[in-house]
Design an enzyme around this catalytic site. Sequence first.
Site, mmCIF file in Angstrom:
data_model
loop_
_atom_site.group_PDB
_atom_site.id
_atom_site.type_symbol
_atom_site.label_atom_id
_atom_site.label_comp_id
_atom_site.label_asym_id
_atom_site.label_seq_id
_atom_site.Cartn_x
_atom_site.Cartn_y
_atom_site.Cartn_z
ATOM 1 N N CYS A 1 0.866 -1.185 0.000
ATOM 2 C CA CYS A 1 0.000 0.000 0.000
ATOM 3 C C CYS A 1 0.901 1.232 0.000
ATOM 4 O O CYS A 1 1.701 1.420 0.930
ATOM 5 C CB CYS A 1 -0.917 -0.010 1.228
ATOM 6 S SG CYS A 1 -1.799 1.549 1.456
ATOM 7 N N CYS B 1 0.552 3.455 3.156
ATOM 8 C CA CYS B 1 1.215 2.855 4.327
ATOM 9 C C CYS B 1 2.721 3.071 4.231
ATOM 10 O O CYS B 1 3.381 3.351 5.242
ATOM 11 C CB CYS B 1 0.901 1.365 4.428
ATOM 12 S SG CYS B 1 -0.738 0.982 5.094
ATOM 13 N N HIS C 1 -8.152 8.336 2.514
ATOM 14 C CA HIS C 1 -7.456 9.623 2.529
ATOM 15 C C HIS C 1 -8.453 10.741 2.287
ATOM 16 O O HIS C 1 -9.475 10.565 1.622
ATOM 17 C CB HIS C 1 -6.328 9.669 1.493
ATOM 18 C CG HIS C 1 -6.748 9.299 0.106
ATOM 19 N ND1 HIS C 1 -6.955 8.000 -0.285
ATOM 20 C CD2 HIS C 1 -7.015 10.061 -0.986
ATOM 21 C CE1 HIS C 1 -7.319 7.972 -1.551
ATOM 22 N NE2 HIS C 1 -7.378 9.215 -2.006
ATOM 23 N N ASP D 1 0.174 16.221 -1.970
ATOM 24 C CA ASP D 1 -0.188 15.344 -3.094
ATOM 25 C C ASP D 1 0.884 15.440 -4.174
ATOM 26 O O ASP D 1 1.396 16.520 -4.477
ATOM 27 C CB ASP D 1 -1.553 15.760 -3.659
ATOM 28 C CG ASP D 1 -2.144 14.696 -4.561
ATOM 29 O OD1 ASP D 1 -3.147 14.070 -4.158
ATOM 30 O OD2 ASP D 1 -1.601 14.485 -5.667
HETATM 31 P P1 5GP Z 1 -7.804 9.454 -5.108
HETATM 32 O O1 5GP Z 1 -7.989 9.559 -6.586
HETATM 33 O O2 5GP Z 1 -7.621 8.015 -4.666
HETATM 34 O O3 5GP Z 1 -8.855 10.161 -4.315
HETATM 35 O O4 5GP Z 1 -6.472 10.241 -4.770
HETATM 36 C C1 5GP Z 1 -5.207 9.672 -4.735
HETATM 37 C C2 5GP Z 1 -4.229 10.811 -4.718
HETATM 38 O O5 5GP Z 1 -2.973 10.284 -4.338
HETATM 39 C C3 5GP Z 1 -4.037 11.483 -6.076
HETATM 40 O O6 5GP Z 1 -4.357 12.870 -5.969
HETATM 41 C C4 5GP Z 1 -2.559 11.260 -6.401
HETATM 42 O O7 5GP Z 1 -1.964 12.385 -7.003
HETATM 43 C C5 5GP Z 1 -1.968 10.977 -5.037
HETATM 44 N N1 5GP Z 1 -0.808 10.080 -5.059
HETATM 45 C C6 5GP Z 1 -0.728 8.881 -5.698
HETATM 46 N N2 5GP Z 1 0.474 8.316 -5.463
HETATM 47 C C7 5GP Z 1 1.151 9.182 -4.659
HETATM 48 C C8 5GP Z 1 2.455 9.143 -4.068
HETATM 49 O O8 5GP Z 1 3.239 8.195 -4.238
HETATM 50 N N3 5GP Z 1 2.821 10.215 -3.316
HETATM 51 C C9 5GP Z 1 1.970 11.279 -3.092
HETATM 52 N N4 5GP Z 1 2.439 12.291 -2.344
HETATM 53 N N5 5GP Z 1 0.733 11.333 -3.634
HETATM 54 C C10 5GP Z 1 0.332 10.307 -4.399
HETATM 55 ZN ZN ZN Z 2 -2.402 1.465 3.607
#
Ligand code: 5GP
Ligand code: ZN
Length: 113
Positions: A4, A7, A99, A30
């Site tokens: 994950c 995590c 999140h 983000d």
């Molecule tokens: P979701 O679409 O699941 O609501 O949002 C996931 C968010 O996680 C996205 O805005 C994406 O840019 C962010 N994200 C994905 N992988 C990473 C990462 O490895 N590091 C960080 N800081 N953000 C991430």
């Molecule tokens: Zn997790």
Amino acid sequence: MKDCIFCKIVSGEIPSKKYYEDDYCFAFADLNPQMPFHALIVPKEHAASLAELDNLSDAALAACLRAAQKIAEQNNITDGYRFISNCGKHASQSVQHLHFHMLAGRQLSEKIV
Ligand code: 5GP
Ligand code: ZN
């Protein structure tokens, strides 16, 4: 939880720009910000989404919600923010660790979609 990414960010295995941390939650920038300020607030315990909270403590959930006020104060966010959690397929949730997006820094539209 193994494999994950959030995590791994909480444990420090994957680096991130940290905004806030307490015993229960962790907040970081983000990777692909959609606003001038875009933080993600996650519980340290793994829970997949708002639809799967059975194994998440109320303390962890409350800490995520309470973190926003502290992050706003520490980052001089005085004109408000939007606080969103994408849950499941129709919301296009892409990371399966609960999140909350905290979006700030410019005027957002009145509607969410
Ligand atoms: P979701 O679409 O699941 O609501 O949002 C996931 C968010 O996680 C996205 O805005 C994406 O840019 C962010 N994200 C994905 N992988 C990473 C990462 O490895 N590091 C960080 N800081 N953000 C991430
Ligand atoms: Zn997790």
